[in-house]
Design a protein around this motif. Structure first.
Motif, PDB file in Angstrom:
ATOM      1  N   UNK A 109       0.849  -1.195   0.000  1.00 41.82           N
ATOM      2  CA  UNK A 109       0.000   0.000   0.000  1.00 41.82           C
ATOM      3  C   UNK A 109       0.889   1.253   0.000  1.00 41.82           C
ATOM      4  N   UNK A 110       1.847   1.234  -0.914  1.00 38.16           N
ATOM      5  CA  UNK A 110       2.822   2.322  -1.034  1.00 38.16           C
ATOM      6  C   UNK A 110       2.119   3.668  -1.122  1.00 38.16           C
ATOM      7  N   UNK A 111       2.634   4.630  -0.363  1.00 38.43           N
ATOM      8  CA  UNK A 111       2.106   5.987  -0.420  1.00 38.43           C
ATOM      9  C   UNK A 111       0.923   6.238   0.499  1.00 38.43           C
ATOM     10  N   UNK A 112       0.346   5.169   1.041  1.00 39.00           N
ATOM     11  CA  UNK A 112      -0.787   5.327   1.968  1.00 39.00           C
ATOM     12  C   UNK A 112      -0.322   5.047   3.398  1.00 39.00           C
ATOM     13  N   UNK A 113      -1.055   5.581   4.357  1.00 44.95           N
ATOM     14  CA  UNK A 113      -0.751   5.326   5.766  1.00 44.95           C
ATOM     15  C   UNK A 113      -1.730   4.289   6.307  1.00 44.95           C
ATOM     16  N   UNK A 114      -1.194   3.379   7.102  1.00 48.82           N
ATOM     17  CA  UNK A 114      -1.952   2.213   7.544  1.00 48.82           C
ATOM     18  C   UNK A 114      -2.834   2.564   8.742  1.00 48.82           C
ATOM     19  N   UNK A 115      -4.137   2.520   8.523  1.00 45.45           N
ATOM     20  CA  UNK A 115      -5.066   2.894   9.588  1.00 45.45           C
ATOM     21  C   UNK A 115      -4.940   1.962  10.790  1.00 45.45           C
ATOM     22  N   UNK A 116      -4.732   0.666  10.560  1.00 48.16           N
ATOM     23  CA  UNK A 116      -4.586  -0.283  11.677  1.00 48.16           C
ATOM     24  C   UNK A 116      -3.393   0.099  12.548  1.00 48.16           C
ATOM     25  N   UNK A 117      -2.269   0.436  11.904  1.00 47.34           N
ATOM     26  CA  UNK A 117      -1.069   0.809  12.651  1.00 47.34           C
ATOM     27  C   UNK A 117      -1.304   2.069  13.486  1.00 47.34           C
ATOM     28  N   UNK A 118      -1.848   3.101  12.853  1.00 42.27           N
ATOM     29  CA  UNK A 118      -2.006   4.379  13.555  1.00 42.27           C
ATOM     30  C   UNK A 118      -3.087   4.272  14.635  1.00 42.27           C
ATOM     31  N   UNK A 119      -4.185   3.576  14.335  1.00 39.97           N
ATOM     32  CA  UNK A 119      -5.250   3.445  15.335  1.00 39.97           C
ATOM     33  C   UNK A 119      -4.772   2.634  16.539  1.00 39.97           C
ATOM     34  N   UNK A 120      -3.943   1.623  16.297  1.00 42.00           N
ATOM     35  CA  UNK A 120      -3.412   0.835  17.416  1.00 42.00           C
ATOM     36  C   UNK A 120      -2.472   1.686  18.262  1.00 42.00           C
ATOM     37  N   UNK A 121      -1.614   2.466  17.608  1.00 43.86           N
ATOM     38  CA  UNK A 121      -0.702   3.388  18.303  1.00 43.86           C
ATOM     39  C   UNK A 121      -1.495   4.361  19.185  1.00 43.86           C
ATOM     40  N   UNK A 122      -2.515   4.990  18.604  1.00 41.88           N
ATOM     41  CA  UNK A 122      -3.259   6.004  19.364  1.00 41.88           C
ATOM     42  C   UNK A 122      -4.073   5.371  20.496  1.00 41.88           C
ATOM     43  N   UNK A 123      -4.571   4.163  20.282  1.00 39.20           N
ATOM     44  CA  UNK A 123      -5.304   3.487  21.355  1.00 39.20           C
ATOM     45  C   UNK A 123      -4.378   3.206  22.539  1.00 39.20           C
ATOM     46  N   UNK A 124      -3.124   2.865  22.243  1.00 41.34           N
ATOM     47  CA  UNK A 124      -2.165   2.640  23.334  1.00 41.34           C
ATOM     48  C   UNK A 124      -1.919   3.936  24.125  1.00 41.34           C
ATOM     49  N   UNK A 125      -1.991   5.088  23.452  1.00 37.30           N
ATOM     50  CA  UNK A 125      -1.919   6.360  24.186  1.00 37.30           C
ATOM     51  C   UNK A 125      -3.145   6.554  25.083  1.00 37.30           C
ATOM     52  N   UNK A 126      -4.334   6.203  24.559  1.00 33.97           N
ATOM     53  CA  UNK A 126      -5.544   6.304  25.393  1.00 33.97           C
ATOM     54  C   UNK A 126      -5.386   5.427  26.628  1.00 33.97           C
ATOM     55  N   UNK A 127      -4.717   4.273  26.450  1.00 34.05           N
ATOM     56  CA  UNK A 127      -4.552   3.322  27.554  1.00 34.05           C
ATOM     57  C   UNK A 127      -3.381   3.698  28.464  1.00 34.05           C
ATOM     58  N   UNK A 128      -2.694   4.803  28.160  1.00 35.09           N
ATOM     59  CA  UNK A 128      -1.754   5.335  29.144  1.00 35.09           C
ATOM     60  C   UNK A 128      -0.304   5.429  28.746  1.00 35.09           C
ATOM     61  N   UNK A 129       0.093   4.817  27.618  1.00 32.72           N
ATOM     62  CA  UNK A 129       1.502   4.960  27.229  1.00 32.72           C
ATOM     63  C   UNK A 129       1.749   6.418  26.850  1.00 32.72           C
ATOM     64  N   UNK A 130       2.661   7.039  27.569  1.00 38.32           N
ATOM     65  CA  UNK A 130       2.973   8.448  27.318  1.00 38.32           C
ATOM     66  C   UNK A 130       1.957   9.425  27.861  1.00 38.32           C
ATOM     67  N   UNK A 131       0.935   8.926  28.555  1.00 40.06           N
ATOM     68  CA  UNK A 131      -0.122   9.815  29.035  1.00 40.06           C
ATOM     69  C   UNK A 131      -0.510   9.600  30.503  1.00 40.06           C
ATOM     70  N   UNK A 132      -0.352   8.389  31.032  1.00 44.79           N
ATOM     71  CA  UNK A 132      -0.863   8.076  32.375  1.00 44.79           C
ATOM     72  C   UNK A 132       0.139   8.483  33.458  1.00 44.79           C
ATOM     73  N   UNK A 133      -0.391   8.794  34.626  1.00 48.48           N
ATOM     74  CA  UNK A 133       0.491   9.065  35.766  1.00 48.48           C
ATOM     75  C   UNK A 133       1.363   7.855  36.085  1.00 48.48           C
ATOM     76  N   UNK A 134       0.808   6.642  35.892  1.00 50.16           N
ATOM     77  CA  UNK A 134       1.606   5.446  36.189  1.00 50.16           C
ATOM     78  C   UNK A 134       2.721   5.237  35.157  1.00 50.16           C
ATOM     79  N   UNK A 135       2.614   5.876  33.992  1.00 52.30           N
ATOM     80  CA  UNK A 135       3.725   5.898  33.024  1.00 52.30           C
ATOM     81  C   UNK A 135       4.786   6.875  33.513  1.00 52.30           C
ATOM     82  N   UNK A 136       4.379   8.111  33.786  1.00 55.79           N
ATOM     83  CA  UNK A 136       5.374   9.142  34.137  1.00 55.79           C
ATOM     84  C   UNK A 136       6.053   8.842  35.468  1.00 55.79           C
ATOM     85  N   UNK A 137       5.380   8.054  36.330  1.00 58.14           N
ATOM     86  CA  UNK A 137       6.021   7.662  37.589  1.00 58.14           C
ATOM     87  C   UNK A 137       7.230   6.768  37.339  1.00 58.14           C
TER      88      UNK A 137
END
Ligand code: CA
Ligand code: CA
Ligand code: ZN
Length: 314
Positions: free
Chosen positions: A174-202
């Motif tokens: 899928x040259x030239x396109x961005x993979x929705x599965x990859x980006x949505x999985x990345x952003x969901x991990x942020x919702x779940x706290x990677x890079x965002x939760x107090x238990x991460x920054x601790x």
């Protein structure tokens, strides 16, 4: 005879719906621009099933009664960098994590923005603690050792071409396109706290993430974080296994066009370190849902049982 019929039905229900703890729900009510077509929603369904099938936490429902009050606020799904909105009357079912999705044209190269929501809770101290920690005591500890959000927001950029894979178990060109599965999985991990939760920054120290599971996966070295002042991503120099293949961690900040990336062992380990009950560090795609042929067999078996029950009753 009816009894045997009911037992057969119950067995079928068990086979068709394996028990899962966390239930990720994507909510499209703020998709004013119609970004989420059926093929894109199907990709998000895969992302939901990936996390729902691999996180075994039990999260309390948030259902205020009497004098208890719960007001959920999120980054505006269609303008997340400039404002927040209240989600009117939101209540949250047991184990549910509700992620509001939207889309907008970002300036520059931004593919997506994601993070957990906020809330204000009032009333009894028990209810406030339940809204804050959803029954996970580590989320209320100091420093926090767990994270139990009710949900959050993900916004996708509309100024790039997206690839919506109808089978995320295979990777095609899928040259030239961005993979929705990859980006949505990345952003969901942020919702779940990677890079965002107090238990991460601790567990962030001197530009590295010091969580025990992540360190163990990274050959005993605390994994380096991207040096951009946010401490929200792994460094792009890291490598970790996904499906036994070395990959840049999914939670590195850059995702190139034409590339599929999965949650690596390092990404799952980080979720484990911030308090999630991660079943497997090897999950990359969700377990397959039953094939139509399997459903046909099940339905056929059910019909036979029903016919037998009717015959015996007659
Ligand atoms: Ca595919
Ligand atoms: Ca937990
Ligand atoms: Zn990110």
């Amino acid at each position: 005879m009816k009894t045997s019929f009911r037992i057969a039905l119950f067995g079928l229900a068990c086979a068709a719906a394996p028990a899962q703890a966390v239930d990720i729900v994507f909510d499209y009510r703020y998709d004013s621009g119609g970004f989420f077509t059926d093929d894109r929603r199907a990709v998000l369904d895969d992302v939901a099933r990936l996390f729902s099938g691999n996180l075994d936490d039990t999260l309390a429902a948030i259902q205020p009664t009497g004098d208890d009050v719960f007001v959920a606020r999120i980054f505006d799904p269609v303008d997340p960098l400039n404002g927040t909105v209240v989600v009117p009357g939101l209540t949250v079912a047991a184990d549910e994590i509700r992620i509001f999705v939207g889309a907008r044209a970002f300036s520059g190269q931004t593919l997506g923005v994601g993070g957990p929501g906020f809330h204000v809770a009032g009333g009894s101290s028990d209810f406030v603690a339940l809204a804050d920690g959803r029954g996970e005591p580590g989320a209320l500890a100091s420093p926090p050792t767990d994270f139990a959000p009710w949900g959050g927001t993900i916004t996708f950029g509309t100024n790039v071409g997206w690839y919506a894979d109808d089978d995320v178990g295979t990777v095609e060109n899928f040259a030239g396109l961005f993979d929705l599965y990859t980006v949505a999985t990345h952003e969901t991990a942020h919702v779940l706290g990677i890079g965002t939760a107090d238990s991460w920054f601790a567990q962030v120290s001197d530009g590295s993430f010091t969580g025990a599971a992540a360190t163990a996966v990274n050959d005993g070295v605390a994994p380096l974080l991207r040096d951009d002042g946010s401490d929200a991503h792994f460094d792009t120099s890291l490598r970790a296994a996904a499906n036994g293949v070395d990959q840049v961690p999914l939670l590195a900040p850059v995702i190139p066009a034409g590339a599929r990336r999965y949650m690596t062992e390092l990404d799952w380990a980080a979720l484990r370190d911030i308090g999630w009950d991660v079943a497997s560090l090897q999950a990359t795609v969700p377990a397959p849902i039953p094939e139509p042929a399997t459903w046909g067999l099940m339905a056929g078996g059910l019909l036979l049982v029903g016919a037998a029950a009717r015959r015996r009753a007659a």
